[in-house]
Design a protein around this motif. Structure first.
Motif, PDB file in Angstrom:
ATOM      1  N   LEU A 229       0.761  -1.223  -0.101  1.00  0.00           N
ATOM      2  CA  LEU A 229       0.116  -0.331  -0.038  1.00  0.00           C
ATOM      3  C   LEU A 229       1.011   1.238   0.114  1.00  0.00           C
ATOM      4  O   LEU A 229       0.579   2.232  -0.718  1.00  0.00           O
ATOM      5  CB  LEU A 229      -1.029  -0.058   1.150  1.00  0.00           C
ATOM      6  N   MET A 230       1.896   1.097   0.790  1.00  0.00           N
ATOM      7  CA  MET A 230       2.847   2.558   0.944  1.00  0.00           C
ATOM      8  C   MET A 230       3.501   2.664  -0.515  1.00  0.00           C
ATOM      9  O   MET A 230       3.892   4.110  -0.834  1.00  0.00           O
ATOM     10  CB  MET A 230       3.883   2.169   2.104  1.00  0.00           C
ATOM     11  N   ILE A 231       3.940   1.668  -1.128  1.00  0.00           N
ATOM     12  CA  ILE A 231       4.249   1.858  -2.474  1.00  0.00           C
ATOM     13  C   ILE A 231       3.451   2.417  -3.380  1.00  0.00           C
ATOM     14  O   ILE A 231       3.840   3.106  -4.161  1.00  0.00           O
ATOM     15  CB  ILE A 231       4.922   0.416  -2.968  1.00  0.00           C
ATOM     16  N   LEU A 232       2.351   1.833  -3.541  1.00  0.00           N
ATOM     17  CA  LEU A 232       1.150   2.541  -4.310  1.00  0.00           C
ATOM     18  C   LEU A 232       0.887   3.921  -3.934  1.00  0.00           C
ATOM     19  O   LEU A 232       0.509   4.683  -5.074  1.00  0.00           O
ATOM     20  CB  LEU A 232      -0.046   1.829  -4.266  1.00  0.00           C
ATOM     21  N   LEU A 233       0.669   4.269  -2.547  1.00  0.00           N
ATOM     22  CA  LEU A 233       0.755   5.583  -2.120  1.00  0.00           C
ATOM     23  C   LEU A 233       1.852   6.449  -2.657  1.00  0.00           C
ATOM     24  O   LEU A 233       1.536   7.723  -2.943  1.00  0.00           O
ATOM     25  CB  LEU A 233       0.405   5.833  -0.794  1.00  0.00           C
ATOM     26  N   ALA A 234       2.941   6.093  -2.519  1.00  0.00           N
ATOM     27  CA  ALA A 234       4.073   6.778  -3.019  1.00  0.00           C
ATOM     28  C   ALA A 234       4.383   7.024  -4.673  1.00  0.00           C
ATOM     29  O   ALA A 234       4.407   8.116  -4.868  1.00  0.00           O
ATOM     30  CB  ALA A 234       5.475   6.048  -2.685  1.00  0.00           C
ATOM     31  N   ILE A 235       3.814   6.039  -5.265  1.00  0.00           N
ATOM     32  CA  ILE A 235       3.467   6.206  -6.824  1.00  0.00           C
ATOM     33  C   ILE A 235       2.438   7.191  -7.187  1.00  0.00           C
ATOM     34  O   ILE A 235       2.646   8.094  -7.801  1.00  0.00           O
ATOM     35  CB  ILE A 235       3.200   5.092  -7.390  1.00  0.00           C
TER      36      ILE A 235
END
Length: 150
Positions: free
Chosen positions: A2-8
């Motif tokens: 989720l954090m990776i997707l939010l960063a993207i």
């Protein structure tokens, strides 16, 4: 994940924000578009605060005890928006985005080194390679554009 997707998502929205703000800047002026950008951000922030709520908002007393540099984020943000309003109309968005990313990487390396005592030659080398790649690609693009114009 989720954090990776939010960063993207944050990266995508940052780029879109820069494009929209610089387009507005060309039409009404750099300072005016920066002000409108931050008024929109204030309104959006208020709606998010009302929607999510905040039970742990700091009091004025708590805020007065915080170091002054904590409050520089807004000022730095204004400078970022203003300078991107200048840069984006003059160079392609892909170059501006990569150059800003390179600046972020170099700053992150410096902060990690100072705050955490963690220096990475690999990250520094990666940043330098990205910057050199941007300059190389811009030279190739300039030659291609020159050939097409002749």
């Amino acid at each position: 994940m989720l954090m990776i997707l939010l960063a993207i998502l944050g990266g995508v929205l940052t780029t879109l924000s820069m494009i929209v703000s610089s387009t507005l800047g060309k039409k009404i002026g750099l300072i005016q578009s920066t002000i409108i950008h931050y008024i929109g951000g204030l309104i959006g922030g208020v709606f998010i605060l009302l929607g999510i709520g905040s039970a742990s908002a700091p009091s004025i007393t708590d805020m007065s005890r915080m170091p002054l540099y904590i409050f520089l984020g807004g000022i730095i943000g204004v400078i970022v928006v203003y300078t991107s309003n200048i840069v984006i109309p003059k160079i392609p968005v892909v170059y501006s985005t990569l150059l800003m990313f390179s600046g972020q990487m170099l700053c992150a390396i410096i902060i990690d080194t100072i705050v955490m005592g963690d220096f990475s030659w690999q990250k520094l080398l990666g940043s330098i390679i990205v910057i050199l790649g941007i300059f190389y690609n811009s030279k190739v693009d300039a030659k291609e554009n020159k050939v097409v114009m002749e």
